[in-house]
Design a protein around this motif. Structure first.
Motif, PDB file in Angstrom:
ATOM      1  N   GLN A 126      31.034  13.938  46.366  1.00 56.69           N
ATOM      2  CA  GLN A 126      30.387  14.449  47.563  1.00 56.69           C
ATOM      3  C   GLN A 126      31.246  14.064  48.746  1.00 56.69           C
ATOM      4  O   GLN A 126      32.125  13.230  48.625  1.00 56.69           O
ATOM      5  N   GLN A 127      31.000  14.700  49.877  1.00 53.91           N
ATOM      6  CA  GLN A 127      31.830  14.439  51.051  1.00 53.91           C
ATOM      7  C   GLN A 127      31.576  13.021  51.561  1.00 53.91           C
ATOM      8  O   GLN A 127      30.466  12.718  51.991  1.00 53.91           O
ATOM      9  N   TRP A 128      32.449  12.076  51.563  1.00 56.35           N
ATOM     10  CA  TRP A 128      33.762  12.064  51.024  1.00 56.35           C
ATOM     11  C   TRP A 128      33.917  10.784  50.228  1.00 56.35           C
ATOM     12  O   TRP A 128      34.577   9.843  50.633  1.00 56.35           O
ATOM     13  N   TRP A 129      33.239  10.734  49.075  1.00 57.66           N
ATOM     14  CA  TRP A 129      33.284   9.573  48.195  1.00 57.66           C
ATOM     15  C   TRP A 129      32.840   9.996  46.795  1.00 57.66           C
ATOM     16  O   TRP A 129      32.284  11.069  46.601  1.00 57.66           O
ATOM     17  N   TRP A 130      33.124   9.127  45.842  1.00 55.01           N
ATOM     18  CA  TRP A 130      32.767   9.410  44.452  1.00 55.01           C
ATOM     19  C   TRP A 130      31.720   8.406  43.991  1.00 55.01           C
ATOM     20  O   TRP A 130      31.848   7.210  44.229  1.00 55.01           O
ATOM     21  N   GLU A 131      30.722   8.920  43.296  1.00 58.16           N
ATOM     22  CA  GLU A 131      29.689   8.046  42.723  1.00 58.16           C
ATOM     23  C   GLU A 131      29.857   8.039  41.201  1.00 58.16           C
ATOM     24  O   GLU A 131      30.166   9.065  40.594  1.00 58.16           O
ATOM     25  N   TYR A 132      29.655   6.869  40.610  1.00 56.87           N
ATOM     26  CA  TYR A 132      29.750   6.741  39.153  1.00 56.87           C
ATOM     27  C   TYR A 132      28.438   6.189  38.621  1.00 56.87           C
ATOM     28  O   TYR A 132      27.860   5.273  39.213  1.00 56.87           O
ATOM     29  N   ASP A 133      27.978   6.744  37.504  1.00 64.70           N
ATOM     30  CA  ASP A 133      26.862   6.087  36.821  1.00 64.70           C
ATOM     31  C   ASP A 133      27.153   6.016  35.332  1.00 64.70           C
ATOM     32  O   ASP A 133      27.750   6.923  34.759  1.00 64.70           O
ATOM     33  N   TYR A 134      26.765   4.876  34.771  1.00 70.50           N
ATOM     34  CA  TYR A 134      27.067   4.582  33.376  1.00 70.50           C
ATOM     35  C   TYR A 134      25.800   4.773  32.558  1.00 70.50           C
ATOM     36  O   TYR A 134      24.869   3.974  32.664  1.00 70.50           O
ATOM     37  N   PRO A 135      25.719   5.830  31.749  1.00 74.97           N
ATOM     38  CA  PRO A 135      24.503   6.064  30.986  1.00 74.97           C
ATOM     39  C   PRO A 135      24.312   5.032  29.870  1.00 74.97           C
ATOM     40  O   PRO A 135      25.286   4.499  29.324  1.00 74.97           O
ATOM     41  N   VAL A 136      23.059   4.784  29.546  1.00 76.15           N
ATOM     42  CA  VAL A 136      22.735   3.878  28.445  1.00 76.15           C
ATOM     43  C   VAL A 136      22.616   4.709  27.171  1.00 76.15           C
ATOM     44  O   VAL A 136      21.924   5.722  27.150  1.00 76.15           O
ATOM     45  N   SER A 137      23.307   4.284  26.126  1.00 76.78           N
ATOM     46  CA  SER A 137      23.278   5.046  24.870  1.00 76.78           C
ATOM     47  C   SER A 137      21.956   4.824  24.140  1.00 76.78           C
ATOM     48  O   SER A 137      21.167   3.944  24.503  1.00 76.78           O
ATOM     49  N   ALA A 138      21.764   5.605  23.090  1.00 79.91           N
ATOM     50  CA  ALA A 138      20.525   5.494  22.318  1.00 79.91           C
ATOM     51  C   ALA A 138      20.369   4.094  21.715  1.00 79.91           C
ATOM     52  O   ALA A 138      19.252   3.596  21.566  1.00 79.91           O
ATOM     53  N   ASP A 139      21.484   3.446  21.395  1.00 79.33           N
ATOM     54  CA  ASP A 139      21.404   2.103  20.802  1.00 79.33           C
ATOM     55  C   ASP A 139      21.373   1.008  21.878  1.00 79.33           C
ATOM     56  O   ASP A 139      21.506  -0.175  21.568  1.00 79.33           O
ATOM     57  N   GLY A 140      21.230   1.393  23.130  1.00 84.95           N
ATOM     58  CA  GLY A 140      21.108   0.415  24.211  1.00 84.95           C
ATOM     59  C   GLY A 140      22.442  -0.066  24.755  1.00 84.95           C
ATOM     60  O   GLY A 140      22.466  -0.903  25.673  1.00 84.95           O
ATOM     61  N   THR A 141      23.534   0.434  24.257  1.00 84.45           N
ATOM     62  CA  THR A 141      24.848   0.004  24.745  1.00 84.45           C
ATOM     63  C   THR A 141      25.277   0.854  25.942  1.00 84.45           C
ATOM     64  O   THR A 141      24.788   1.974  26.140  1.00 84.45           O
ATOM     65  N   ILE A 142      26.173   0.276  26.714  1.00 84.47           N
ATOM     66  CA  ILE A 142      26.794   1.015  27.817  1.00 84.47           C
ATOM     67  C   ILE A 142      28.292   0.993  27.551  1.00 84.47           C
ATOM     68  O   ILE A 142      28.892  -0.080  27.423  1.00 84.47           O
ATOM     69  N   CYS A 143      28.876   2.160  27.413  1.00 86.83           N
ATOM     70  CA  CYS A 143      30.309   2.264  27.116  1.00 86.83           C
ATOM     71  C   CYS A 143      30.652   1.512  25.820  1.00 86.83           C
ATOM     72  O   CYS A 143      31.760   0.983  25.687  1.00 86.83           O
ATOM     73  N   GLY A 144      29.713   1.445  24.922  1.00 86.68           N
ATOM     74  CA  GLY A 144      29.966   0.756  23.657  1.00 86.68           C
ATOM     75  C   GLY A 144      29.785  -0.757  23.737  1.00 86.68           C
ATOM     76  O   GLY A 144      29.992  -1.455  22.742  1.00 86.68           O
ATOM     77  N   PHE A 145      29.385  -1.289  24.875  1.00 88.37           N
ATOM     78  CA  PHE A 145      29.179  -2.727  25.060  1.00 88.37           C
ATOM     79  C   PHE A 145      27.673  -3.009  25.173  1.00 88.37           C
ATOM     80  O   PHE A 145      26.961  -2.259  25.844  1.00 88.37           O
ATOM     81  N   THR A 146      27.268  -4.084  24.555  1.00 95.59           N
ATOM     82  CA  THR A 146      25.839  -4.415  24.595  1.00 95.59           C
ATOM     83  C   THR A 146      25.555  -5.312  25.801  1.00 95.59           C
ATOM     84  O   THR A 146      26.102  -6.423  25.894  1.00 95.59           O
ATOM     85  N   PRO A 147      24.720  -4.859  26.713  1.00 99.20           N
ATOM     86  CA  PRO A 147      24.410  -5.697  27.882  1.00 99.20           C
ATOM     87  C   PRO A 147      23.643  -6.954  27.470  1.00 99.20           C
ATOM     88  O   PRO A 147      22.937  -6.958  26.464  1.00 99.20           O
ATOM     89  N   SER A 148      23.806  -7.989  28.277  1.00101.28           N
ATOM     90  CA  SER A 148      23.115  -9.241  27.955  1.00101.28           C
ATOM     91  C   SER A 148      21.622  -9.133  28.217  1.00101.28           C
ATOM     92  O   SER A 148      20.835  -9.887  27.661  1.00101.28           O
ATOM     93  N   VAL A 149      21.227  -8.212  29.083  1.00 99.09           N
ATOM     94  CA  VAL A 149      19.792  -8.051  29.348  1.00 99.09           C
ATOM     95  C   VAL A 149      19.239  -6.934  28.462  1.00 99.09           C
ATOM     96  O   VAL A 149      19.944  -5.973  28.156  1.00 99.09           O
TER      97      VAL A 149
END
Lengths: 411, 378
Positions: A126-149
């Motif tokens: 969007q004007q003028w910045w980028w936003e990122y969001d990391y979806p949570v997978s079905a197994d609860g991981t994010i990017c293949g990493f398991t969050p501590s919470v």
């Protein structure tokens, strides 16, 4: 003759000097990942072939200009057409182009492959910045990493996208307002981000570090200031970053300057910028009066979004990665860090000593003066009063002090 | 002795008088009578003046005036501009009581006619040589006449052709007609190309016939009107109007504007045979049923697929009271195996109290208890 020699010398010097840039973080000739390497491996032979063809053509032109120049000789016999020569001039380019096309198509197909994805990150321009969001997978991981919470929420950030090294990352991108284009030259080619459509871009880095990029589709007043950085962290460091992002909100100590800053933030900033977990106690000690602070940028900003500031000081840029949150010295420490030390330095975030307070203060004082944006109320008739970018907030110096103290704790 | 102009005006006056009498005897309408009497009087006055001035002819005894007399000049060429200006006046009058566009057209016609007439009149007196005068006029007006004429001609061709295409009874007949016309054009073009020479009259005649056929066809088709064209709105159109009742409305299947959305959707959502809702995100080949994550403040194009054995619709409740967020959005009835595109924009995140109060964002399917899919908006 002297003028011609000077011109040639000037041209040669310019060409030579242009190849001497040392501080060039957006250098497509220095690939740092598998995808960029594929492009690099393709462009070298193509540039070589193109260079040879160019030299041959220029040599022929020079030969013809010199050999057949007008010296008062008689006009030669005029004729038209030489079939075998014309066929040859068709065949040679056809062979060259076919030779180039075969590996090019292969690389294009390989760069469009999404089957081997190990980590998906959503990116929205969007004007003028980028936003990122990391979806949570079905197994609860994010990017293949398991969050501590447990039951982790999706991570949302801006300006810098953090990826684990050696991981095949797929950016799934779109835009909220106009067409933007995402480009991290050392990691892959460009990809347009069109509103209403979803586009893919593979990213992969083998070496920890910061990789700079730039929006490459003209998108309005501050297009040149729409930058982005990819942070590649070793898997263990990425895990630390992930866990830190999911840490619950820590309120400032009562009575501190930061606590005053929290109140100022709620009054001045929270209508557009979200800080996850921030609670407004409405000035009472009664917990039943507490209410979660939720931003509504869609009512004030044309794109409908503003950067999430939950962990602002965990990243080291602001204003669409236009400005550094770190001082020049601290910034140099992180940018030039040895890959083995990069993770620790980056994850340290922005400390009080390293904060680029001058520019952050200037930004809070009058953001449209620091980055051109459509924030003048008299010019917002087409957007029904909604700004494109952050408006002038008329904050007092005391409020700025409070906000800086508050934001320094957001990491 | 009466001059030619006087004869014409006297004859016209007599005719107008006769018309007035006949009209008064057989019809007697007030308006018509007034108009015809006015015409008779006007023509009679003009005839009287013309008789008196003898059509501006010079008497034989005034020899010194011969050189400057109209009769001493060359005859002016035929001119269509008086007729054009008359037509313009009629169009302007018609435009005053009908449509502004006709009035403006009349004004343009009037201006063009005046300019042309003035330049023509001036050029015919530019010199004693007719050829030179004609060349002067061409040099003055062709730079304006040629592009304007080409634009008007092209516009007439396009408009007439479009009327014919829209007037044909079905899409199939349009395609057939289009193909036949294209083949005829190709055949004629080939014929012309195969001949060494072709006469100008033959070319002109051919084009004239084609123009007459096209304009006539356009006029006939235009008078008959367009064929009935069914309007297809998108699912998003109906969803935005919150039409979530029991009605079944055909949407999407023929709505061409959804093609782009379908080609690049944010997610595909399936109502399975077992009555559960699953989704698949771009770039992820697996089908999941846990929670679909979608960005905030962004129009998300979602492909809704019904894999169950009954017609069903998807419904999602949104937080109420925010700009661009109707309280509920839904697809229309989707046939078994069918698909519709639904564009959903979430103004507030899932964790907002008002969203949590309605149980979060969730796709459901009325009549299928087990069908529920959580949507997370960060």
């Amino acid at each position: 003759m002297i003028t011609s020699r000077r011109l040639i010398a000037a041209f040669a010097a310019t060409a030579l000097l242009s190849s001497c840039a040392s501080d060039a973080p957006q250098d497509t000739w220095k690939p740092a990942g598998e995808n960029a390497q594929m492009i690099h491996d393709l462009q070298w032979p193509i540039f070589l072939v193109a260079g040879i063809v160019g030299v041959i053509v220029l040599a022929f032109i020079a030969l013809i200009v010199v050999k057949f120049r007008d010296r008062g000789q008689a006009m030669p016999e005029q004729s038209h057409g030489k079939a075998w020569l014309e066929y040859l001039f068709i065949a040679i380019p056809a062979v060259i182009l076919t030779t180039i096309a075969i590996p090019t198509v292969g690389v294009v197909m390989a760069l469009a492959d999404t089957d081997d994805t190990e980590c998906i990150i959503n990116v929205t321009g969007q004007q003028w910045w980028w936003e990122y969001d990391y979806p949570v997978s079905a197994d609860g991981t994010i990017c293949g990493f398991t969050p501590s919470v447990a039951d982790a929420s999706p991570i949302i950030t801006s300006g810098q996208v953090v990826i684990p090294t050696g991981t095949k990352v797929l950016l799934r991108g779109t835009s909220r307002d106009v067409i933007h284009s995402y480009w991290i030259p050392r990691l892959n080619g460009k990809r347009d981000m069109v509103p209403g459509r979803v586009h893919y871009l593979r990213l992969q880095s083998e070496t920890p570090g910061i990789y700079a990029g730039q929006c490459t589709e003209f998108c309005g007043l501050s297009h040149a200031n729409m930058r982005m950085e990819t942070i590649a962290l070793e898997p263990a460091d990425f895990q630390r970053w992930l866990d830190n992002e999911l840490e619950p909100y820590a309120a400032p100590v009562d009575g501190s300057l930061a606590a005053e800053g929290e109140a100022t933030y709620i009054a001045q900033c929270a209508r557009c910028h979200q800080v996850n977990g921030l609670v407004d106690d409405r000035g009472t000690d009664d917990p039943s009066d507490d209410s979660l602070v939720v931003s509504y940028p869609d009512q004030f900003v044309y794109s409908g979004a503003a950067p999430n500031l939950t962990n602002l000081m965990g990243r080291n840029t602001f204003a669409g990665a236009t400005y550094d949150l770190l001082t020049d010295e601290c910034r140099a420490d992180v940018w030039e860090a040895d890959p083995s030390e990069f993770g620790d330095l980056y994850l340290e975030g922005v400390t009080e000593d390293c904060l680029n307070e001058i520019e952050l203060r200037e930004w809070l004082r009058n953001s449209p003066a620091k980055k051109p944006m459509y924030a003048d109320p008299e010019m917002l008739t087409e957007t029904d009063g909604k700004t494109r970018g952050m408006p002038y907030l008329a904050l007092s110096e005391d409020q700025i002090d409070q906000l800086i103290a508050y934001l320094l704790e957001r990491k | 002795m009466f001059t030619t102009g006087s004869k014409l005006l006297i004859g016209s006056s007599v005719l107008a008088l006769l018309a007035t009498l006949l009209f008064g005897i057989f019809d007697g309408g007030l308006l018509g009578s007034v108009a015809l009497i006015s015409a008779t009087v006007a023509l009679s006055v003009l005839a009287g003046i013309n008789v008196f001035t003898r059509d501006a002819n010079v008497g034989s005894d005034e020899t010194e005036s011969f050189g400057g007399a109209a009769a001493a000049s060359g005859r002016p060429g035929a001119s269509m501009w008086p007729f054009t200006i008359g037509l313009a006046a009629t169009t302007i009058t018609l435009g005053l009581v009908t449509y502004t566009a006709i009035f403006v057209l009349g004004l343009i016609l009037l201006m063009a006619g005046l300019v042309e007439w003035l330049v023509q009149a001036w050029s015919e007196r530019a010199s004693a040589e007719t050829g030179h005068n004609s060349e002067v006029r061409a040099r003055m007006l062709h730079p304006a006449e040629m592009p304007a004429g080409a634009a008007i001609g092209l516009g007439v061709v396009i408009y007439a052709f479009s009327r014919v295409m829209l007037g044909l009874p079905s899409k199939t007949s349009t395609i057939v007609a289009f193909s036949v016309v294209a083949m005829i054009v190709l055949a004629i073009g080939s014929l012309i190309g195969s001949r060494r020479t072709i006469s100008a009259p033959a070319m002109t005649g051919g084009f004239a016939i084609a123009a007459v056929v096209l304009v006539s066809g356009g006029a006939v088709a235009g008078l008959n009107g367009e064929r009935e064209i069914e309007e297809h709105n998108t699912t998003a159109y109906y969803a935005a109007k919150d039409q979530c009742g029991a009605e079944e409305i055909s949407a999407d299947e023929h709505a061409s504007q959804t093609v782009a959305g379908k080609a690049s959707s944010a997610a595909e959502i399936f109502l399975t045979e077992s009555g559960t809702i699953e989704f698949q995100m771009p770039g992820d080949s697996s089908r999941r049923s846990d929670a679909l994550q979608l960005p905030r403040s962004n129009p998300n194009n979602l492909l809704m697929r019904n894999e169950s054995s009954e017609p069903r619709r998807f419904v999602i409740d949104l937080a109420e009271g925010y700009e661009g967020s109707p309280p509920r959005m839904c697809t229309q009835i989707i046939e078994e195996g069918g698909v519709q595109l639904l564009t959903v924009e979430f103004a507030v995140p899932s964790f907002a109290p008002e969203v949590e109060a309605v149980g979060g964002y969730r796709f459901t399917v009325p009549g299928v208890e087990s069908a529920s899919l959580e949507v997370v908006v960060p």
